[in-house]
Design a protein around this motif. Structure first.
Motif, PDB file in Angstrom:
ATOM      1  N   ASP A  50       0.812  -1.226   0.000  1.00 42.01           N
ATOM      2  CA  ASP A  50       0.000   0.000   0.000  1.00 42.01           C
ATOM      3  C   ASP A  50       0.840   1.269   0.000  1.00 42.01           C
ATOM      4  O   ASP A  50       0.309   2.372   0.001  1.00 42.01           O
ATOM      5  CB  ASP A  50      -0.959   0.007   1.187  1.00 42.01           C
ATOM      6  CG  ASP A  50      -0.273   0.261   2.525  1.00 42.01           C
ATOM      7  OD1 ASP A  50       0.972   0.195   2.609  1.00 42.01           O
ATOM      8  OD2 ASP A  50      -0.989   0.536   3.501  1.00 42.01           O
ATOM      9  N   SER A  78       0.756  -3.668  13.600  1.00 43.47           N
ATOM     10  CA  SER A  78      -0.289  -4.504  13.022  1.00 43.47           C
ATOM     11  C   SER A  78      -0.310  -4.387  11.507  1.00 43.47           C
ATOM     12  O   SER A  78      -0.254  -3.294  10.958  1.00 43.47           O
ATOM     13  CB  SER A  78      -1.652  -4.086  13.592  1.00 43.47           C
ATOM     14  OG  SER A  78      -2.675  -4.903  13.089  1.00 43.47           O
ATOM     15  N   VAL A  80      -2.503  -5.475   8.030  1.00 43.26           N
ATOM     16  CA  VAL A  80      -3.782  -5.927   7.482  1.00 43.26           C
ATOM     17  C   VAL A  80      -3.505  -7.090   6.535  1.00 43.26           C
ATOM     18  O   VAL A  80      -2.578  -7.024   5.728  1.00 43.26           O
ATOM     19  CB  VAL A  80      -4.486  -4.780   6.711  1.00 43.26           C
ATOM     20  CG1 VAL A  80      -5.733  -5.289   6.005  1.00 43.26           C
ATOM     21  CG2 VAL A  80      -4.836  -3.648   7.644  1.00 43.26           C
ATOM     22  N   LYS A 109     -13.542  -8.952  13.879  1.00 41.66           N
ATOM     23  CA  LYS A 109     -12.501  -9.374  12.943  1.00 41.66           C
ATOM     24  C   LYS A 109     -11.483 -10.283  13.635  1.00 41.66           C
ATOM     25  O   LYS A 109     -11.185 -10.113  14.819  1.00 41.66           O
ATOM     26  CB  LYS A 109     -11.793  -8.154  12.350  1.00 41.66           C
ATOM     27  CG  LYS A 109     -12.718  -7.303  11.488  1.00 41.66           C
ATOM     28  CD  LYS A 109     -11.976  -6.137  10.894  1.00 41.66           C
ATOM     29  CE  LYS A 109     -12.911  -5.295  10.032  1.00 41.66           C
ATOM     30  NZ  LYS A 109     -12.212  -4.184   9.406  1.00 41.66           N
ATOM     31  N   PHE A 111      -7.734 -11.864  14.400  1.00 41.94           N
ATOM     32  CA  PHE A 111      -6.369 -11.354  14.514  1.00 41.94           C
ATOM     33  C   PHE A 111      -5.531 -12.346  15.287  1.00 41.94           C
ATOM     34  O   PHE A 111      -6.062 -13.231  15.975  1.00 41.94           O
ATOM     35  CB  PHE A 111      -6.337  -9.979  15.195  1.00 41.94           C
ATOM     36  CG  PHE A 111      -6.702 -10.009  16.649  1.00 41.94           C
ATOM     37  CD1 PHE A 111      -5.723 -10.031  17.635  1.00 41.94           C
ATOM     38  CD2 PHE A 111      -8.036 -10.016  17.053  1.00 41.94           C
ATOM     39  CE1 PHE A 111      -6.061 -10.053  18.986  1.00 41.94           C
ATOM     40  CE2 PHE A 111      -8.381 -10.031  18.392  1.00 41.94           C
ATOM     41  CZ  PHE A 111      -7.390 -10.053  19.363  1.00 41.94           C
ATOM     42  N   TYR A 125      -4.125  -8.680  11.123  1.00 42.95           N
ATOM     43  CA  TYR A 125      -5.505  -8.284  11.411  1.00 42.95           C
ATOM     44  C   TYR A 125      -6.342  -8.411  10.148  1.00 42.95           C
ATOM     45  O   TYR A 125      -5.920  -7.954   9.077  1.00 42.95           O
ATOM     46  CB  TYR A 125      -5.509  -6.833  11.921  1.00 42.95           C
ATOM     47  CG  TYR A 125      -6.777  -6.452  12.650  1.00 42.95           C
ATOM     48  CD1 TYR A 125      -6.899  -6.695  14.018  1.00 42.95           C
ATOM     49  CD2 TYR A 125      -7.825  -5.845  11.987  1.00 42.95           C
ATOM     50  CE1 TYR A 125      -8.056  -6.342  14.696  1.00 42.95           C
ATOM     51  CE2 TYR A 125      -8.987  -5.494  12.660  1.00 42.95           C
ATOM     52  CZ  TYR A 125      -9.096  -5.738  14.014  1.00 42.95           C
ATOM     53  OH  TYR A 125     -10.230  -5.394  14.689  1.00 42.95           O
ATOM     54  N   GLN A 126      -7.484  -9.016  10.268  1.00 46.85           N
ATOM     55  CA  GLN A 126      -8.351  -9.307   9.136  1.00 46.85           C
ATOM     56  C   GLN A 126      -8.908  -8.061   8.460  1.00 46.85           C
ATOM     57  O   GLN A 126      -9.446  -7.177   9.118  1.00 46.85           O
ATOM     58  CB  GLN A 126      -9.540 -10.158   9.623  1.00 46.85           C
ATOM     59  CG  GLN A 126     -10.465 -10.640   8.530  1.00 46.85           C
ATOM     60  CD  GLN A 126      -9.852 -11.779   7.731  1.00 46.85           C
ATOM     61  OE1 GLN A 126      -9.249 -12.666   8.307  1.00 46.85           O
ATOM     62  NE2 GLN A 126     -10.005 -11.750   6.440  1.00 46.85           N
ATOM     63  N   ARG A 127      -8.791  -8.013   7.152  1.00 45.11           N
ATOM     64  CA  ARG A 127      -9.463  -6.972   6.357  1.00 45.11           C
ATOM     65  C   ARG A 127     -10.799  -7.528   5.907  1.00 45.11           C
ATOM     66  O   ARG A 127     -10.882  -8.638   5.426  1.00 45.11           O
ATOM     67  CB  ARG A 127      -8.641  -6.607   5.127  1.00 45.11           C
ATOM     68  CG  ARG A 127      -9.410  -5.618   4.231  1.00 45.11           C
ATOM     69  CD  ARG A 127      -8.717  -5.372   2.930  1.00 45.11           C
ATOM     70  NE  ARG A 127      -7.464  -4.670   3.193  1.00 45.11           N
ATOM     71  CZ  ARG A 127      -6.566  -4.421   2.272  1.00 45.11           C
ATOM     72  NH1 ARG A 127      -6.731  -4.849   1.050  1.00 45.11           N
ATOM     73  NH2 ARG A 127      -5.463  -3.777   2.563  1.00 45.11           N
ATOM     74  N   ARG A 128     -11.866  -6.770   6.051  1.00 47.05           N
ATOM     75  CA  ARG A 128     -13.199  -7.209   5.579  1.00 47.05           C
ATOM     76  C   ARG A 128     -13.947  -6.050   4.991  1.00 47.05           C
ATOM     77  O   ARG A 128     -13.783  -4.951   5.302  1.00 47.05           O
ATOM     78  CB  ARG A 128     -14.011  -7.798   6.720  1.00 47.05           C
ATOM     79  CG  ARG A 128     -13.468  -9.143   7.112  1.00 47.05           C
ATOM     80  CD  ARG A 128     -14.477  -9.899   7.924  1.00 47.05           C
ATOM     81  NE  ARG A 128     -13.810 -11.094   8.413  1.00 47.05           N
ATOM     82  CZ  ARG A 128     -14.048 -11.637   9.579  1.00 47.05           C
ATOM     83  NH1 ARG A 128     -14.914 -11.136  10.395  1.00 47.05           N
ATOM     84  NH2 ARG A 128     -13.425 -12.715   9.943  1.00 47.05           N
TER      85      ARG A 128
END
Length: 128
Positions: A50, A78, A80, A109, A111, A125-128
């Motif tokens: 990113d 953290s 993503v 979420k 993690f 950590y989960q991206r949703r």
């Protein structure tokens, strides 16, 4: 006004070991590497997809982190990820010990945590 995090700086105890961990094991892209003779210090610039960056530094005789993770200062870093379970398996296949997956009670979420070579807590950590 603040728009985003540009970079996070990490001081390591073993530069070569941490360089391999972040660039090869985790796959972050190396942007630049410099040795600063006047400070006896390496500086490695690493990029995530990113555009955010990590700066990895070495300094002679830098003190250890006092405790994990509730010392004052940075608690953890953290990242993503698209799939926590898949990323956990990917890390474990590379010999990294990863804690069991948990669910954030506030966001729902997934993690979990692992550590860099110096014990710095790293989170996926989960991206949703």
């Amino acid at each position: 006004m603040l728009l985003a995090i540009d970079h996070v700086a990490i001081i390591c105890s073993d530069y070569q070991k941490s360089k391999v961990f972040y660039s090869q094991t985790l796959g972050l892209k190396v942007l630049a590497e410099h040795y600063r003779a006047e400070r006896q210090s390496w500086k490695l610039d690493l990029a995530l997809p990113d555009g955010s960056q990590l700066e990895l530094f070495s300094f002679p005789d830098a003190p250890s982190r006092p405790s994990r993770p509730e010392a004052q200062g940075l608690r953890h870093l953290s990242f993503v990820v698209a799939d926590v379970a898949q990323t956990k398996s990917w890390l474990e296949a590379r010999g990294i010990v990863v804690e069991p997956i948990r669910v954030d009670p506030y966001t729902g979420k997934e993690f979990t945590f692992f550590a860099d070579p110096d014990g710095l807590p790293l989170e996926i950590y989960q991206r949703r």
